[in-house]
Write an enzyme that holds these catalytic residues in place. Sequence first.
Site, mmCIF file in Angstrom:
data_model
loop_
_atom_site.group_PDB
_atom_site.id
_atom_site.type_symbol
_atom_site.label_atom_id
_atom_site.label_comp_id
_atom_site.label_asym_id
_atom_site.label_seq_id
_atom_site.Cartn_x
_atom_site.Cartn_y
_atom_site.Cartn_z
ATOM 1 N N GLY A 1 -2.033 5.057 -3.598
ATOM 2 C CA GLY A 1 -2.696 3.798 -3.931
ATOM 3 C C GLY A 1 -2.798 3.546 -5.414
ATOM 4 O O GLY A 1 -3.744 2.911 -5.880
ATOM 5 N N SER B 1 0.845 -1.197 0.000
ATOM 6 C CA SER B 1 0.000 0.000 0.000
ATOM 7 C C SER B 1 0.874 1.239 0.000
ATOM 8 O O SER B 1 1.856 1.309 0.731
ATOM 9 C CB SER B 1 -0.904 0.006 1.238
ATOM 10 O OG SER B 1 -1.786 1.109 1.213
ATOM 11 N N CYS B 2 0.543 2.199 -0.861
ATOM 12 C CA CYS B 2 1.251 3.477 -0.895
ATOM 13 C C CYS B 2 0.239 4.603 -0.681
ATOM 14 O O CYS B 2 -0.967 4.381 -0.781
ATOM 15 C CB CYS B 2 1.999 3.668 -2.217
ATOM 16 S SG CYS B 2 0.933 3.818 -3.671
ATOM 17 N N PRO B 3 0.684 5.828 -0.390
ATOM 18 C CA PRO B 3 -0.250 6.910 -0.068
ATOM 19 C C PRO B 3 -1.300 7.178 -1.144
ATOM 20 O O PRO B 3 -2.477 7.345 -0.837
ATOM 21 C CB PRO B 3 0.679 8.117 0.113
ATOM 22 C CG PRO B 3 1.950 7.521 0.590
ATOM 23 C CD PRO B 3 2.081 6.227 -0.149
ATOM 24 N N THR C 1 1.908 0.759 -5.061
ATOM 25 C CA THR C 1 1.171 -0.369 -4.486
ATOM 26 C C THR C 1 1.289 -1.604 -5.369
ATOM 27 O O THR C 1 1.588 -2.704 -4.898
ATOM 28 C CB THR C 1 -0.314 0.003 -4.312
ATOM 29 O OG1 THR C 1 -0.413 1.104 -3.406
ATOM 30 C CG2 THR C 1 -1.121 -1.172 -3.775
#
Length: 473
Positions: free
Chosen positions: A12, A8-10, A16
């Site tokens: 998304g 998950s990344c900020p 991700t």
Amino acid sequence: MKLLAITSCPNGIAHTYMAAEKLSKTAEKLGIEMKVETQGSIGVENELTAAEIQEADGIIIAADKQVDKSRFHGKKVLEAKVADGIRRPEELIKMFQDGEVAVYGNAQENTLKSVKEIKDERKEKQNVLYRSLMNGVSYMIPFVVVGGLLIALALAIGGEPTPNGLVIPEGSVWQTILDVGAASFMFMVPILAGFIAVSIADRPGLAPGMIGGYIAANGSFYGSEAGAGFIGGIIAGFLAGYIAKGIKKIPVPRMIQPIMPILVIPLLSSLLVAVVFIFILGQPIAGIMEGLTSWLNSMQGSSKILLAIILGAMISFDMGGPVNKVAFLFGAAMIGEGNAYIMGAVATAICIPPLGLGLATVLNKKKYLKEEQEAGKAALAMGLVGITEGAIPFAARDPLRVIPSIMIGSIVGAVIAMLGQVTDSVPHGGPVVALFQAVGHVPLFLLAIVIGSVVTAFLVNAIKKTVDVEEVN
């Protein structure tokens, strides 16, 4: 061995799925069974089941935003940054093979650290702050996108030209749509603050965070015409989170423990945040925001060019990393402050690295390996929809040549957009935002993107070495 993973990344969007792909392919290469759950902008996909968690030998969490770990009690869990999932997947997996990962819920916590990170505890604290901030930003962005698109749509279709600009007739359906867009913007700061607090204190931080964010955005609480804006929201979020976390640590009788997370912690935290913000922090922060807005509005000529240079360089420097996110957040926040031209420069710079490098592979194939040429096609597609991360494969292979080239191209595009007064009503970039009528001065916007991309392509091709013919073919 059976492993599970969550990425998950900020935003998304890119990191991700890049991390999920890298982890899956590396596990396959090492002969390890792996399933990866992605928590992107579209929501949870490929969700891990209770049976899979029970059977797994361990779980890798490669994320730059908060991930709920409650379902993994009693299992070996390794936490890392999403970038580690992309760049160091084999190292993550081998930590399980070498028995270096402890069981979650024990006193020992698992966080992948380099030798330098172990020596420097301050850096670890900064990572926590960054992760909390990005958690808030990731939940805030949909509200800004929806609000910006609705406002842009209402003005583009329902607006009537007047000497003072586009005006929407009172009582029309487009006025209602404009109001809905403004309502979406109203949630921006409370959501930002609320989910920063959640990242720090879990669910007990949500109510005090959102209440603190609302107070920050509403200057009437502390006698200011303008609120404390996104800066106030960030401060309120961290304040609420750490207050709630501190109250959680206070020992209480067993009979009171069940009501602590749903009543006592939210109530006390909300009151404390409100008191601190209304009587101490509100007015000073609002004054800073008013000064910043006035300074931006007064920028002309060379000062605007300097701002565009700084934003363009930051956006392209780490292609979706912390520096990029700071510039992006600044541009997104300024939309709500009436300075959409800043987001216009940012939106232009965002797509130039992938478009420029994709164009470079088309113009001179002799300088790129076959896999880089394929990455170039993907980069072109990602650039069209404003995903800067499409440039990462090139920068990872040849950073000293690629990064300066994309920075110069992004700077050129941002400066042209700034001088052309290009505006962007949504926190996103690339030609795709022009399709939604969210951009002002579309021809200049597209021209800035084209020129910046061409500059990047010619620069990187001029300084890159020609690769071996056999490698190309």
